[in-house]
Each structure stands twice: as C-alpha cells, then as structure tokens.
Design a protein around this motif. Structure first.
Motif, PDB file in Angstrom:
ATOM      1  N   ARG A 171     -15.591  -2.946  11.880  1.00  0.00           N
ATOM      2  CA  ARG A 171     -16.335  -2.138  12.855  1.00  0.00           C
ATOM      3  C   ARG A 171     -15.945  -2.520  14.290  1.00  0.00           C
ATOM      4  O   ARG A 171     -15.823  -1.669  15.163  1.00  0.00           O
ATOM      5  N   LEU A 172     -15.756  -3.813  14.518  1.00  0.00           N
ATOM      6  CA  LEU A 172     -15.362  -4.271  15.855  1.00  0.00           C
ATOM      7  C   LEU A 172     -13.988  -3.697  16.215  1.00  0.00           C
ATOM      8  O   LEU A 172     -13.735  -3.293  17.347  1.00  0.00           O
ATOM      9  N   ASN A 173     -13.108  -3.663  15.213  1.00  0.00           N
ATOM     10  CA  ASN A 173     -11.799  -3.067  15.417  1.00  0.00           C
ATOM     11  C   ASN A 173     -11.912  -1.597  15.819  1.00  0.00           C
ATOM     12  O   ASN A 173     -11.275  -1.145  16.763  1.00  0.00           O
ATOM     13  N   ALA A 174     -12.760  -0.885  15.088  1.00  0.00           N
ATOM     14  CA  ALA A 174     -12.948   0.538  15.381  1.00  0.00           C
ATOM     15  C   ALA A 174     -13.540   0.715  16.782  1.00  0.00           C
ATOM     16  O   ALA A 174     -13.178   1.644  17.511  1.00  0.00           O
ATOM     17  N   ALA A 175     -14.427  -0.191  17.164  1.00  0.00           N
ATOM     18  CA  ALA A 175     -15.096  -0.087  18.467  1.00  0.00           C
ATOM     19  C   ALA A 175     -14.100  -0.207  19.612  1.00  0.00           C
ATOM     20  O   ALA A 175     -14.254   0.448  20.645  1.00  0.00           O
ATOM     21  N   VAL A 176     -13.076  -1.034  19.435  1.00  0.00           N
ATOM     22  CA  VAL A 176     -12.057  -1.157  20.483  1.00  0.00           C
ATOM     23  C   VAL A 176     -11.376   0.186  20.688  1.00  0.00           C
ATOM     24  O   VAL A 176     -11.134   0.620  21.820  1.00  0.00           O
ATOM     25  N   GLU A 177     -11.109   0.873  19.587  1.00  0.00           N
ATOM     26  CA  GLU A 177     -10.466   2.178  19.693  1.00  0.00           C
ATOM     27  C   GLU A 177     -11.388   3.190  20.359  1.00  0.00           C
ATOM     28  O   GLU A 177     -10.959   3.990  21.186  1.00  0.00           O
ATOM     29  N   GLU A 178     -12.666   3.139  20.009  1.00  0.00           N
ATOM     30  CA  GLU A 178     -13.618   4.057  20.633  1.00  0.00           C
ATOM     31  C   GLU A 178     -13.735   3.772  22.131  1.00  0.00           C
ATOM     32  O   GLU A 178     -13.773   4.682  22.955  1.00  0.00           O
ATOM     33  N   PHE A 179     -13.761   2.500  22.482  1.00  0.00           N
ATOM     34  CA  PHE A 179     -13.964   2.090  23.877  1.00  0.00           C
ATOM     35  C   PHE A 179     -12.751   2.411  24.741  1.00  0.00           C
ATOM     36  O   PHE A 179     -12.893   2.772  25.900  1.00  0.00           O
ATOM     37  N   THR A 180     -11.547   2.289  24.171  1.00  0.00           N
ATOM     38  CA  THR A 180     -10.341   2.437  24.996  1.00  0.00           C
ATOM     39  C   THR A 180      -9.675   3.795  24.812  1.00  0.00           C
ATOM     40  O   THR A 180      -8.682   4.088  25.482  1.00  0.00           O
ATOM     41  N   GLY A 181     -10.208   4.624  23.926  1.00  0.00           N
ATOM     42  CA  GLY A 181      -9.724   6.000  23.793  1.00  0.00           C
ATOM     43  C   GLY A 181      -8.258   6.088  23.421  1.00  0.00           C
ATOM     44  O   GLY A 181      -7.796   5.407  22.514  1.00  0.00           O
ATOM     45  N   THR A 198     -13.754  -0.188   4.645  1.00  0.00           N
ATOM     46  CA  THR A 198     -14.780   0.889   4.710  1.00  0.00           C
ATOM     47  C   THR A 198     -14.456   1.971   5.744  1.00  0.00           C
ATOM     48  O   THR A 198     -15.270   2.843   6.005  1.00  0.00           O
ATOM     49  N   ARG A 199     -13.260   1.918   6.348  1.00  0.00           N
ATOM     50  CA  ARG A 199     -12.909   2.952   7.326  1.00  0.00           C
ATOM     51  C   ARG A 199     -12.022   4.021   6.675  1.00  0.00           C
ATOM     52  O   ARG A 199     -11.364   3.756   5.675  1.00  0.00           O
ATOM     53  N   HIS A 200     -12.017   5.211   7.258  1.00  0.00           N
ATOM     54  CA  HIS A 200     -11.216   6.304   6.714  1.00  0.00           C
ATOM     55  C   HIS A 200     -10.432   6.969   7.831  1.00  0.00           C
ATOM     56  O   HIS A 200     -10.940   7.167   8.926  1.00  0.00           O
ATOM     57  N   SER A 201      -9.190   7.308   7.518  1.00  0.00           N
ATOM     58  CA  SER A 201      -8.347   7.942   8.521  1.00  0.00           C
ATOM     59  C   SER A 201      -7.223   8.675   7.789  1.00  0.00           C
ATOM     60  O   SER A 201      -6.894   8.355   6.648  1.00  0.00           O
ATOM     61  N   ASP A 202      -6.633   9.676   8.475  1.00  0.00           N
ATOM     62  CA  ASP A 202      -5.492  10.353   7.838  1.00  0.00           C
ATOM     63  C   ASP A 202      -4.177   9.689   8.235  1.00  0.00           C
ATOM     64  O   ASP A 202      -3.109  10.140   7.844  1.00  0.00           O
ATOM     65  N   HIS A 203      -4.250   8.634   9.037  1.00  0.00           N
ATOM     66  CA  HIS A 203      -3.038   7.903   9.410  1.00  0.00           C
ATOM     67  C   HIS A 203      -3.353   6.400   9.404  1.00  0.00           C
ATOM     68  O   HIS A 203      -4.524   6.013   9.455  1.00  0.00           O
ATOM     69  N   PRO A 204      -2.316   5.567   9.357  1.00  0.00           N
ATOM     70  CA  PRO A 204      -2.561   4.109   9.347  1.00  0.00           C
ATOM     71  C   PRO A 204      -3.254   3.664  10.632  1.00  0.00           C
ATOM     72  O   PRO A 204      -2.933   4.156  11.721  1.00  0.00           O
ATOM     73  N   ILE A 205      -4.193   2.730  10.520  1.00  0.00           N
ATOM     74  CA  ILE A 205      -4.990   2.342  11.694  1.00  0.00           C
ATOM     75  C   ILE A 205      -4.986   0.844  11.978  1.00  0.00           C
ATOM     76  O   ILE A 205      -5.701   0.389  12.857  1.00  0.00           O
ATOM     77  N   ARG A 222      -4.956   1.239   3.660  1.00  0.00           N
ATOM     78  CA  ARG A 222      -6.112   1.461   2.780  1.00  0.00           C
ATOM     79  C   ARG A 222      -7.035   2.536   3.349  1.00  0.00           C
ATOM     80  O   ARG A 222      -7.681   3.262   2.605  1.00  0.00           O
ATOM     81  N   ALA A 223      -7.064   2.638   4.687  1.00  0.00           N
ATOM     82  CA  ALA A 223      -7.963   3.623   5.315  1.00  0.00           C
ATOM     83  C   ALA A 223      -7.602   5.049   4.930  1.00  0.00           C
ATOM     84  O   ALA A 223      -8.441   5.936   4.968  1.00  0.00           O
ATOM     85  N   LYS A 224      -6.313   5.290   4.561  1.00  0.00           N
ATOM     86  CA  LYS A 224      -5.966   6.651   4.160  1.00  0.00           C
ATOM     87  C   LYS A 224      -5.819   6.775   2.651  1.00  0.00           C
ATOM     88  O   LYS A 224      -5.227   7.716   2.138  1.00  0.00           O
ATOM     89  N   GLY A 225      -6.398   5.811   1.959  1.00  0.00           N
ATOM     90  CA  GLY A 225      -6.483   5.913   0.507  1.00  0.00           C
ATOM     91  C   GLY A 225      -5.395   5.173  -0.235  1.00  0.00           C
ATOM     92  O   GLY A 225      -5.365   5.184  -1.467  1.00  0.00           O
ATOM     93  N   ASP A 226      -4.460   4.544   0.479  1.00  0.00           N
ATOM     94  CA  ASP A 226      -3.458   3.726  -0.208  1.00  0.00           C
ATOM     95  C   ASP A 226      -4.128   2.473  -0.770  1.00  0.00           C
ATOM     96  O   ASP A 226      -5.195   2.065  -0.323  1.00  0.00           O
ATOM     97  N   GLY A 227      -3.468   1.858  -1.709  1.00  0.00           N
ATOM     98  CA  GLY A 227      -4.056   0.678  -2.344  1.00  0.00           C
ATOM     99  C   GLY A 227      -3.892  -0.587  -1.519  1.00  0.00           C
ATOM    100  O   GLY A 227      -4.382  -1.651  -1.896  1.00  0.00           O
ATOM    101  N   PHE A 228      -3.181  -0.495  -0.416  1.00  0.00           N
ATOM    102  CA  PHE A 228      -2.878  -1.694   0.383  1.00  0.00           C
ATOM    103  C   PHE A 228      -2.425  -1.251   1.769  1.00  0.00           C
ATOM    104  O   PHE A 228      -2.104  -0.077   1.977  1.00  0.00           O
ATOM    105  N   CYS A 229      -2.401  -2.207   2.686  1.00  0.00           N
ATOM    106  CA  CYS A 229      -1.790  -1.955   3.988  1.00  0.00           C
ATOM    107  C   CYS A 229      -0.434  -2.654   3.984  1.00  0.00           C
ATOM    108  O   CYS A 229      -0.342  -3.852   3.747  1.00  0.00           O
ATOM    109  N   ARG A 230       0.610  -1.861   4.202  1.00  0.00           N
ATOM    110  CA  ARG A 230       1.983  -2.381   4.058  1.00  0.00           C
ATOM    111  C   ARG A 230       2.745  -2.192   5.365  1.00  0.00           C
ATOM    112  O   ARG A 230       2.689  -1.112   5.964  1.00  0.00           O
ATOM    113  N   PHE A 231       3.413  -3.243   5.766  1.00  0.00           N
ATOM    114  CA  PHE A 231       4.129  -3.230   7.049  1.00  0.00           C
ATOM    115  C   PHE A 231       5.592  -3.563   6.831  1.00  0.00           C
ATOM    116  O   PHE A 231       5.921  -4.501   6.088  1.00  0.00           O
TER     117      PHE A 231
END
Ligand SMILES: [Zn+2]
Length: 214
Positions: free
Chosen positions: A68-78, A161-168, A199-208
């Motif tokens: 949630r804190l991560n998401a808040a940074v995005e909300e705060f900085t647009g 617990t976050r959802h997005s159509d792109h990696p976040i 994972r936010a877009k439904g993948d089983g993992f976050c891969r970089f």
C-alpha cells in the motif's frame, strides 16, 4: 525457466520491520520528510509518522501495508511515479547496504575476491538469500541466461493484493539497478532492467531481465 511454483501469500501475511524501514528511508531521501508524512497518511500508515519501524526482524507490519505504501507513492507523485519509485528503490538499497548488510544478504560476499563477470550474479544471489532468510514466504530465483540475468520473485510484496494491466514493481527495478552499481561500480544507467512479468497483472511471479547497456 525452472520448476518453482508461485507462492500464495495470505491476504494478511505479516512482514518484516527492517524491510519496511528500508523503503521508508528511501521515500524520505527522495520525497523529503513532508513527502514521507504525506504518503504514510495516504497509505493508512499514520502510526509510523515520527515513529519509524524498528530496524529488526520482527513482524510489525502487514505485507499488504508495505504494498500500500508503494501504491501511495505513485498516487502522491502522479505521472512521475514510476521514476520516483525507481529512485526510492535505489536510495533504499543504498541505505540497506549501509545499515542492514546482514538483512541484505551481502555481508558475507567478498566482492573484490570475485572476478568481475560473476559479481553481478553473486550480489543478486546475496539479495535472494537475504530475502529468503528473513521473509517466511520469500521465494526468489536467479538465473544467468546467455548473459541476461533473470531475477524472479515468486512472492513479491511490492504488488501484493494490487492489480494492474502492466507491471508495477518499479521500486524493485531501482533496487536491482543499485545492486548492479554495488556489484560493478558502474552507473545505474549502464543497465537496462525490464519487468517482464508481474503478479499484479495475474502472472505467477514478478520477473526482471537485467542487461548491460552497450
Ligand atoms: Zn511485480
């Protein structure tokens, strides 16, 4: 790939104080004290205003609050959010190296004794070990695929617990970039890091994927 399976993180899984503190220190460095207060408020983490989490391995926060804190940074900085989160990831990694080297899994790595070409992988393996030691559900894999380093977090908390159509997980990109700086002494801009799955877009993992920029 490998045969690791996605981790199902319980909705209210606890998370480690030291790792929350690391992110908070990064937010503070990049957004300043008032920015930090604002994002703590936005994320419902007012309890940490002027009262930072302890630098220890106790579980005083929830994984979803960290997210949630991560998401808040995005909300705060647009629109600047992605770049801000990358900067915060770099700042928090630097702070972690200074103040939490054991948690970071880097304490035991004698980088200078290693050949340059394996230092990057060694540092990623250190981060993997640190996370898997201190987070109960932590599961990270590191591969070298023809010179491309592939770092996969099966239990990424940034997007829990976050959802997005792109990696976040931009903060992760920042931290991995700073890890490459730590490993090589180069600039973070010398590396191209792409989150291919999230994972936010439904993948089983976050891969970089991590590449040297030529
Ligand atoms: Zn992700």
């Amino acid at each position: 790939m490998n045969d690791l399976k996605p981790v199902s993180i319980p909705e209210d899984a606890p998370y480690v104080n030291a790792l929350l503190l690391q992110m908070i220190r990064g937010v503070e460095e990049v957004l300043g004290e008032n920015g930090l207060k604002a994002v703590l408020r936005i994320s419902g983490l007012e309890r940490y205003i002027d009262n930072l989490p302890e630098n220890n391995l106790e579980k005083g926060v929830l994984a979803r609050e960290y997210a949630r804190l991560n998401a808040a940074v995005e909300e705060f900085t647009g629109r600047a959010g992605k770049g801000m989160l990358q900067r915060i990831g770099r700042a928090s990694f630097r702070w972690g190296v200074k103040e939490q080297s054991a948690v970071m899994g880097l304490a035991g790595i004698a980088l200078k004794a290693l050949p340059q070409r394996i230092r990057k992988r060694a540092v990623l393996l250190g981060i993997r070990k640190g996370l898997m030691d201190v987070v109960d559900f932590g599961l990270v894999d590191v591969q070298d695929q023809d010179g491309v380093l592939v770092y996969t977090d099966y239990a990424c908390v940034i997007c829990h617990t976050r959802h997005s159509d792109h990696p976040i997980c931009h903060l992760y990109i920042g931290s991995l970039g700073e890890a490459m700086v730590y490993a090589t002494g180069k600039d973070y801009r010398d590396f191209e890091i792409v989150e291919t799955h999230c994972r936010a877009k439904g993948d089983g993992f976050c891969r970089f994927e991590i590449r040297d920029r030529e």
